[in-house]
Scaffold this active site. Structure first.
Site, PDB file in Angstrom:
ATOM      1  N   GLY A  15      18.911  12.565  12.834  1.00 37.86           N
ATOM      2  CA  GLY A  15      17.294  12.109  12.023  1.00 37.86           C
ATOM      3  C   GLY A  15      17.349  10.751  11.888  1.00 37.86           C
ATOM      4  O   GLY A  15      18.179  10.185  12.184  1.00 37.86           O
ATOM      5  N   ALA A  19      19.324   7.400  12.394  1.00 38.30           N
ATOM      6  CA  ALA A  19      19.043   5.855  12.772  1.00 38.30           C
ATOM      7  C   ALA A  19      18.930   5.053  12.003  1.00 38.30           C
ATOM      8  O   ALA A  19      19.115   3.875  12.182  1.00 38.30           O
ATOM      9  CB  ALA A  19      17.638   6.273  12.923  1.00 38.30           C
ATOM     10  N   VAL A  64      25.961  17.167  -0.898  1.00 40.53           N
ATOM     11  CA  VAL A  64      25.638  16.048  -2.127  1.00 40.53           C
ATOM     12  C   VAL A  64      25.583  16.344  -2.933  1.00 40.53           C
ATOM     13  O   VAL A  64      25.045  16.638  -4.524  1.00 40.53           O
ATOM     14  CB  VAL A  64      24.702  14.853  -1.551  1.00 40.53           C
ATOM     15  CG1 VAL A  64      24.927  14.478  -0.484  1.00 40.53           C
ATOM     16  CG2 VAL A  64      23.856  16.019  -1.342  1.00 40.53           C
ATOM     17  N   TYR A 150       9.515  21.386  -2.350  1.00 41.25           N
ATOM     18  CA  TYR A 150       9.640  19.764  -1.735  1.00 41.25           C
ATOM     19  C   TYR A 150       9.175  18.482  -2.850  1.00 41.25           C
ATOM     20  O   TYR A 150       9.478  17.536  -2.833  1.00 41.25           O
ATOM     21  CB  TYR A 150       9.300  19.927  -0.200  1.00 41.25           C
ATOM     22  CG  TYR A 150       9.800  18.902   0.242  1.00 41.25           C
ATOM     23  CD1 TYR A 150      11.227  17.942   1.284  1.00 41.25           C
ATOM     24  CD2 TYR A 150       8.338  17.830   0.920  1.00 41.25           C
ATOM     25  CE1 TYR A 150      11.415  17.401   1.502  1.00 41.25           C
ATOM     26  CE2 TYR A 150       8.802  16.887   2.026  1.00 41.25           C
ATOM     27  CZ  TYR A 150      10.127  16.876   2.355  1.00 41.25           C
ATOM     28  OH  TYR A 150      10.582  15.257   2.535  1.00 41.25           O
TER      29      TYR A 150
HETATM   30  N1  LIG Z   1      11.049  14.364   8.953  1.00 36.28           N
HETATM   31  C1  LIG Z   1      10.915  14.248   8.373  1.00 36.28           C
HETATM   32  O1  LIG Z   1       8.697  14.217   8.411  1.00 36.28           O
HETATM   33  C2  LIG Z   1      10.304  13.270   6.623  1.00 36.28           C
HETATM   34  C3  LIG Z   1      11.346  13.732   5.941  1.00 36.28           C
HETATM   35  N2  LIG Z   1      11.741  12.969   5.096  1.00 36.28           N
HETATM   36  C4  LIG Z   1      13.294  13.069   4.359  1.00 36.28           C
HETATM   37  O2  LIG Z   1      14.147  12.056   4.938  1.00 36.28           O
HETATM   38  C5  LIG Z   1      15.267  12.265   4.214  1.00 36.28           C
HETATM   39  C6  LIG Z   1      15.805  12.700   6.339  1.00 36.28           C
HETATM   40  O3  LIG Z   1      15.772  14.065   6.371  1.00 36.28           O
HETATM   41  P1  LIG Z   1      15.503  14.356   8.545  1.00 36.28           P
HETATM   42  O4  LIG Z   1      16.836  12.929   9.061  1.00 36.28           O
HETATM   43  O5  LIG Z   1      14.392  14.306   8.838  1.00 36.28           O
HETATM   44  O6  LIG Z   1      16.465  16.032   8.168  1.00 36.28           O
HETATM   45  P2  LIG Z   1      17.522  16.327   9.315  1.00 36.28           P
HETATM   46  O7  LIG Z   1      16.821  17.874   8.642  1.00 36.28           O
HETATM   47  O8  LIG Z   1      16.847  15.972  10.938  1.00 36.28           O
HETATM   48  O9  LIG Z   1      18.965  15.522   9.117  1.00 36.28           O
HETATM   49  C7  LIG Z   1      19.301  15.463   7.826  1.00 36.28           C
HETATM   50  C8  LIG Z   1      20.683  15.769   7.718  1.00 36.28           C
HETATM   51  O10 LIG Z   1      20.724  16.327   6.134  1.00 36.28           O
HETATM   52  C9  LIG Z   1      21.961  16.314   5.742  1.00 36.28           C
HETATM   53  N3  LIG Z   1      22.174  17.485   4.897  1.00 36.28           N
HETATM   54  C10 LIG Z   1      21.788  18.794   4.605  1.00 36.28           C
HETATM   55  N4  LIG Z   1      22.090  18.230   3.040  1.00 36.28           N
HETATM   56  C11 LIG Z   1      23.005  18.296   2.719  1.00 36.28           C
HETATM   57  C12 LIG Z   1      24.026  18.856   1.786  1.00 36.28           C
HETATM   58  N5  LIG Z   1      23.928  19.043   0.574  1.00 36.28           N
HETATM   59  N6  LIG Z   1      25.126  17.070   1.754  1.00 36.28           N
HETATM   60  C13 LIG Z   1      24.807  16.401   2.638  1.00 36.28           C
HETATM   61  N7  LIG Z   1      24.202  16.624   4.226  1.00 36.28           N
HETATM   62  C14 LIG Z   1      23.252  17.335   4.053  1.00 36.28           C
HETATM   63  C15 LIG Z   1      21.561  17.641   7.653  1.00 36.28           C
HETATM   64  O11 LIG Z   1      23.076  18.202   7.673  1.00 36.28           O
HETATM   65  C16 LIG Z   1      21.059  16.998   8.294  1.00 36.28           C
HETATM   66  O12 LIG Z   1      22.662  16.003   9.229  1.00 36.28           O
HETATM   67  C17 LIG Z   1      15.177  13.659   4.166  1.00 36.28           C
HETATM   68  O13 LIG Z   1      15.202  13.401   2.584  1.00 36.28           O
HETATM   69  C18 LIG Z   1      13.835  13.660   3.915  1.00 36.28           C
HETATM   70  O14 LIG Z   1      12.879  14.695   2.761  1.00 36.28           O
HETATM   71  C19 LIG Z   1      11.023  11.799   4.136  1.00 36.28           C
HETATM   72  C20 LIG Z   1       9.992  11.884   5.156  1.00 36.28           C
HETATM   73  C21 LIG Z   1       9.109  12.409   6.147  1.00 36.28           C
HETATM   74  C1  LIG Z   2       9.087  23.579   3.569  1.00 41.03           C
HETATM   75  C2  LIG Z   2       8.484  23.532   4.920  1.00 41.03           C
HETATM   76  C3  LIG Z   2       7.776  22.096   5.095  1.00 41.03           C
HETATM   77  C4  LIG Z   2       7.936  21.719   6.165  1.00 41.03           C
HETATM   78  C5  LIG Z   2       7.886  19.870   6.109  1.00 41.03           C
HETATM   79  C6  LIG Z   2       8.736  19.155   7.001  1.00 41.03           C
HETATM   80  C7  LIG Z   2       8.802  18.214   7.274  1.00 41.03           C
HETATM   81  C8  LIG Z   2       8.747  16.992   6.034  1.00 41.03           C
HETATM   82  C9  LIG Z   2       8.586  15.998   5.544  1.00 41.03           C
HETATM   83  C10 LIG Z   2       7.829  14.969   4.466  1.00 41.03           C
HETATM   84  O1  LIG Z   2       8.421  14.545   3.779  1.00 41.03           O
HETATM   85  C11 LIG Z   2       7.110  15.428   4.858  1.00 41.03           C
HETATM   86  C12 LIG Z   2       5.836  13.747   4.643  1.00 41.03           C
HETATM   87  C13 LIG Z   2       4.402  13.613   4.225  1.00 41.03           C
HETATM   88  C14 LIG Z   2       3.739  14.362   3.257  1.00 41.03           C
HETATM   89  C15 LIG Z   2       2.483  15.143   3.778  1.00 41.03           C
HETATM   90  C16 LIG Z   2       1.412  15.077   3.055  1.00 41.03           C
HETATM   91  C17 LIG Z   2       1.406  14.633   1.472  1.00 41.03           C
HETATM   92  C18 LIG Z   2       0.099  13.591   0.992  1.00 41.03           C
HETATM   93  C19 LIG Z   2       0.284  13.083   0.556  1.00 41.03           C
HETATM   94  C20 LIG Z   2      -1.285  12.487   0.119  1.00 41.03           C
HETATM   95  O2  LIG Z   2      -1.997  12.369  -0.287  1.00 41.03           O
HETATM   96  O3  LIG Z   2      -1.324  10.760   1.013  1.00 41.03           O
END
Ligand SMILES: NC(=O)C1=CN([C@@H]2O[C@H](COP(=O)(O)OP(=O)(O)OC[C@H]3O[C@@H](n4cnc5c(N)ncnc54)[C@H](O)[C@@H]3O)[C@@H](O)[C@H]2O)C=CC1
Ligand SMILES: CCCCC/C=C\C=C\C(=O)C/C=C\C/C=C\CCCC(=O)O
Length: 265
Positions: A15, A19, A64, A150
């Protein structure tokens, strides 16, 4: 431009963290990858060794949400690389059913990582040129009704980042700390919104989530990585929140004073 710099990225096996690792390597840094998923982490390390050379990355397994594991791995990283210049608290989950786990990883994990990094950066590096990036979300700035806990953790990350960055500045630590706030990104995390074992009592809001995703449109990890690199390079910002949406990236303008509507008691 990041030659000689050492970066740590949590949640880097896939994820966004993966990147971020790529863009750091492309720009010359060495990267310590940290993730709880050691199978994916080690596979990625093999691939990156081929692509960038064997001395550029090392994978470390740690959760973490565990003080002991995070602290031990942090020490291992220092032993391996000598110092850390860039620290990214990225690991996160979306699990409303097991909401306490979400708090432990998304908020407590960020606080833990920031304190470990700050302590090292201010002492060892003389407080020069170091940066911490905490991955929040657009849900750290506004409500995401399908995922209240969240949302709370991400608001917590933004609030913590704003406060600790001021503490760093006032204390003269020489460490900048900023938050990255992407909207929906195409990663496996997105799949959680259709899974009842993740949404729990908010499963009935699946269509609301889908309409939010349709409104914002999914962005690609590479776009967020460019914004991440910008936060590393932009030495003028501390305590900032950088929003990343499909139309581009923009810093949040926080009000100097909160707007209120008086009431009579
Ligand atoms: N995908 C989305 O739409 C968005 C994601 N984010 C944030 O970006 C960050 C990365 O998310 P993604 O790459 O989308 O998720 P992902 O699920 O693709 O990757 C997350 C990674 O974190 C690792 N991970 C989970 N729990 C862990 C722990 N306890 N200790 C160490 N590693 C752990 C997983 O093994 C995985 O490799 C998160 O904080 C997420 O909340 C923020 C906005 C939008
Ligand atoms: C537990 C189920 C939720 C799963 C959603 C998965 C990933 C979401 C990742 C995010 O970080 C969400 C990103 C954007 C939030 C969307 C709306 C917020 C609105 C903010 C605003 O009012 O501008």
């Amino acid at each position: 431009m990041l030659k000689g710099k050492v970066a740590v990225v949590s949640g880097s096996a896939q994820g966004l963290g993966k990147a971020f690792t790529h863009i750091l390597l492309e720009n010359g840094a060495q990267v310590a990858m940290l993730d709880v998923n050691h199978v994916m982490g080690q596979e990625l390390q093999v691939q990156l060794n081929h692509q960038y050379g064997s001395d550029r990355t090392q994978f470390f397994k740690a959760d973490v949400s565990s003080d002991q594991q995070f602290t031990d791995v942090f020490q291992e990283i220092i032993s391996k690389f000598g110092h850390i210049n860039i620290f990214c608290n990225n690991a996160g989950i979306a699990d409303e059913k097991n909401w306490e786990k979400t708090v432990s990883i998304n908020l407590s994990g960020v606080v833990r990582g920031t304190y470990l990094a700050l302590d090292h950066m201010k002492k060892e590096n003389g407080g020069n040129g170091c940066v911490i990036i905490n991955v929040a979300s657009l849900a750290g700035l506004g409500p995401f009704p399908s995922a209240p806990v969240y949302t709370a953790t991400k608001h917590g990350v933004v609030g913590f980042t704003r406060a600790i960055s001021m503490a760093s500045q006032v204390s003269g630590y020489g460490v900048r700390i900023n938050a990255l706030c992407p909207s929906f990104v195409r990663t496996t995390l997105i799949d959680s919104f259709k899974q009842e074992d993740k949404t729990g009592q908010f499963y009935n809001l699946v269509s609301l989530t889908q309409s939010l995703i349709d409104k914002f449109t999914l962005i690609e990890v590479e776009q967020v990585a460019k914004a991440f690199l910008h936060l590393i390079k932009d030495e003028s910002v501390n305590g900032a929140a950088l929003v990343v949406k499909s139309e581009g990236a923009a810093y949040v303008t926080f009000p100097k004073e909160v707007e209120t509507t008086p009431i009579s008691l």
